[in-house]
Motif scaffolding. Sequence first.
Motif, mmCIF file in Angstrom:
data_model
loop_
_atom_site.group_PDB
_atom_site.id
_atom_site.type_symbol
_atom_site.label_atom_id
_atom_site.label_comp_id
_atom_site.label_asym_id
_atom_site.label_seq_id
_atom_site.Cartn_x
_atom_site.Cartn_y
_atom_site.Cartn_z
ATOM 1 N N PHE A 126 0.904 -1.186 0.092
ATOM 2 C CA PHE A 126 0.076 -0.035 0.080
ATOM 3 C C PHE A 126 0.797 1.377 -0.011
ATOM 4 O O PHE A 126 0.699 2.264 -0.929
ATOM 5 N N SER A 127 2.022 1.199 1.010
ATOM 6 C CA SER A 127 2.870 2.483 0.874
ATOM 7 C C SER A 127 3.694 2.476 -0.394
ATOM 8 O O SER A 127 4.021 3.668 -0.982
ATOM 9 N N CYS A 128 3.886 1.553 -1.074
ATOM 10 C CA CYS A 128 4.704 1.471 -2.217
ATOM 11 C C CYS A 128 3.929 2.407 -3.266
ATOM 12 O O CYS A 128 4.264 3.116 -3.998
ATOM 13 N N TYR A 129 2.722 1.977 -3.428
ATOM 14 C CA TYR A 129 1.733 2.365 -4.557
ATOM 15 C C TYR A 129 1.386 4.098 -4.110
ATOM 16 O O TYR A 129 1.271 4.782 -4.930
ATOM 17 N N LEU A 130 1.457 4.480 -2.801
ATOM 18 C CA LEU A 130 1.137 5.622 -2.378
ATOM 19 C C LEU A 130 2.371 6.734 -2.701
ATOM 20 O O LEU A 130 2.165 7.954 -3.331
ATOM 21 N N PHE A 131 3.708 5.994 -2.301
ATOM 22 C CA PHE A 131 4.808 6.787 -2.202
ATOM 23 C C PHE A 131 5.799 6.662 -3.162
ATOM 24 O O PHE A 131 6.991 7.373 -2.948
ATOM 25 N N LYS A 132 5.667 5.697 -3.943
ATOM 26 C CA LYS A 132 6.800 5.435 -4.799
ATOM 27 C C LYS A 132 7.301 6.561 -5.588
ATOM 28 O O LYS A 132 8.663 6.676 -6.156
ATOM 29 N N ASN A 133 6.253 7.586 -6.263
ATOM 30 C CA ASN A 133 6.721 8.732 -7.000
ATOM 31 C C ASN A 133 7.247 9.793 -6.008
ATOM 32 O O ASN A 133 8.255 10.452 -6.663
ATOM 33 N N SER A 134 6.813 9.771 -4.961
ATOM 34 C CA SER A 134 7.269 10.861 -4.312
ATOM 35 C C SER A 134 8.566 10.687 -3.223
ATOM 36 O O SER A 134 9.357 11.633 -3.076
ATOM 37 N N SER A 135 8.837 9.382 -2.914
ATOM 38 C CA SER A 135 9.918 9.007 -2.400
ATOM 39 C C SER A 135 10.483 7.396 -3.110
ATOM 40 O O SER A 135 10.420 6.617 -2.159
ATOM 41 N N PRO A 136 10.902 7.657 -4.049
ATOM 42 C CA PRO A 136 11.440 6.587 -4.844
ATOM 43 C C PRO A 136 12.681 5.786 -3.789
ATOM 44 O O PRO A 136 12.798 4.580 -4.192
ATOM 45 N N LEU A 140 12.787 5.325 -0.870
ATOM 46 C CA LEU A 140 12.231 4.544 0.256
ATOM 47 C C LEU A 140 11.157 3.442 -0.097
ATOM 48 O O LEU A 140 11.046 2.513 0.245
ATOM 49 N N PHE A 141 10.298 3.954 -1.079
ATOM 50 C CA PHE A 141 9.168 3.243 -1.476
ATOM 51 C C PHE A 141 9.186 3.027 -2.991
ATOM 52 O O PHE A 141 8.080 2.719 -3.510
ATOM 53 N N GLY A 142 10.276 3.040 -3.779
ATOM 54 C CA GLY A 142 10.290 2.945 -5.439
ATOM 55 C C GLY A 142 9.857 1.645 -5.669
ATOM 56 O O GLY A 142 9.334 1.292 -6.854
ATOM 57 N N ASP A 143 10.062 0.387 -4.876
ATOM 58 C CA ASP A 143 9.749 -0.892 -5.399
ATOM 59 C C ASP A 143 9.256 -1.570 -4.078
ATOM 60 O O ASP A 143 9.631 -1.075 -3.037
ATOM 61 N N PRO A 144 8.736 -2.736 -4.331
ATOM 62 C CA PRO A 144 8.015 -3.363 -2.911
ATOM 63 C C PRO A 144 8.939 -3.806 -1.957
ATOM 64 O O PRO A 144 8.698 -3.905 -0.839
ATOM 65 N N LEU A 145 10.219 -3.963 -2.564
ATOM 66 C CA LEU A 145 11.247 -4.611 -1.385
ATOM 67 C C LEU A 145 11.838 -3.435 -0.564
ATOM 68 O O LEU A 145 11.804 -3.575 0.552
ATOM 69 N N LYS A 146 12.114 -2.300 -1.400
ATOM 70 C CA LYS A 146 12.364 -0.916 -0.592
ATOM 71 C C LYS A 146 11.398 -0.591 0.296
ATOM 72 O O LYS A 146 11.445 -0.181 1.559
ATOM 73 N N ALA A 147 10.039 -0.747 -0.104
ATOM 74 C CA ALA A 147 8.752 -0.600 0.791
ATOM 75 C C ALA A 147 8.811 -1.368 1.830
ATOM 76 O O ALA A 147 8.518 -0.885 3.005
#
Length: 256
Positions: A151-161, A163-170
């Motif tokens: 959920f966080s990945c899809y929310l913030f992958k553009n604003s904070s790649p 930290l949340f750019g992909d599922p593993l980072k998220a």
Amino acid sequence: MIKKLFLNETFILALIIINALIVFIGAFQFNDKTVSYILFYTDHAITILFIIELYFKVREYGFSGYISSNWNKLDFILVLLSVPSFLIFFDLDLDLSYLLIFRLLRIFKFFRFLRFVPGIENLIKGIIRALRTSVLVILGFTIYLFIISLFSCYLFKNSSPELFGDPLKALYSTFKLFTVEGWYDIPESIISGSTTPFIRILTNLYFILVMITGGIFGLSLVNSIFVDAMVSDNNDELIEKVNELDKKIEKLINKN
């Protein structure tokens, strides 16, 4: 005489301690190469002694008798893991990274310390009992972590790649939140690029909710159940003894 020496657990413990000290000291950088060579060859000499110990114990108890003990199984595996480190003495066409891995494998020998720890068997039984008791809670916590991470990945992958750019980072960033590590750095890095006050408030509320549900309640629940199951004694045996005591007391009262 030699056989008795290698069957003596005190002698083996001394070898493990010496070997641990040698590997520890060998991790330092020495200007004098002679010291490094001495530590290097002494370490491998002790590994050979461990192999000799294995030979004498198998010869003494037989392989089936030797391997019947769980501690001996662990010793056998750890000694085998340290054997590949001898490949560095041969002129093999191997990448240096592989040689480093072979050398690192010898560190596993020091897990043999565990068998000499007082009360280690009760501790291991407690850990196994705790894992069995809390397996459903751990599974539920893992599923919740997975859902929040996606959920966080899809929310913030553009604003904070980062930290949340992909599922593993998220997944890693969310787990940091659950452990209350960097709980304020992560939302701050996200809202720093946002110019809308409403979005900032929603972002802060979201991470507060994640930290409370996953960190304060979720992880604390897993820890409490695990620790409670680990330190608990065999209650069934205790209840039986109490019941037997009650029966004896009743017989004494009836006689009187």
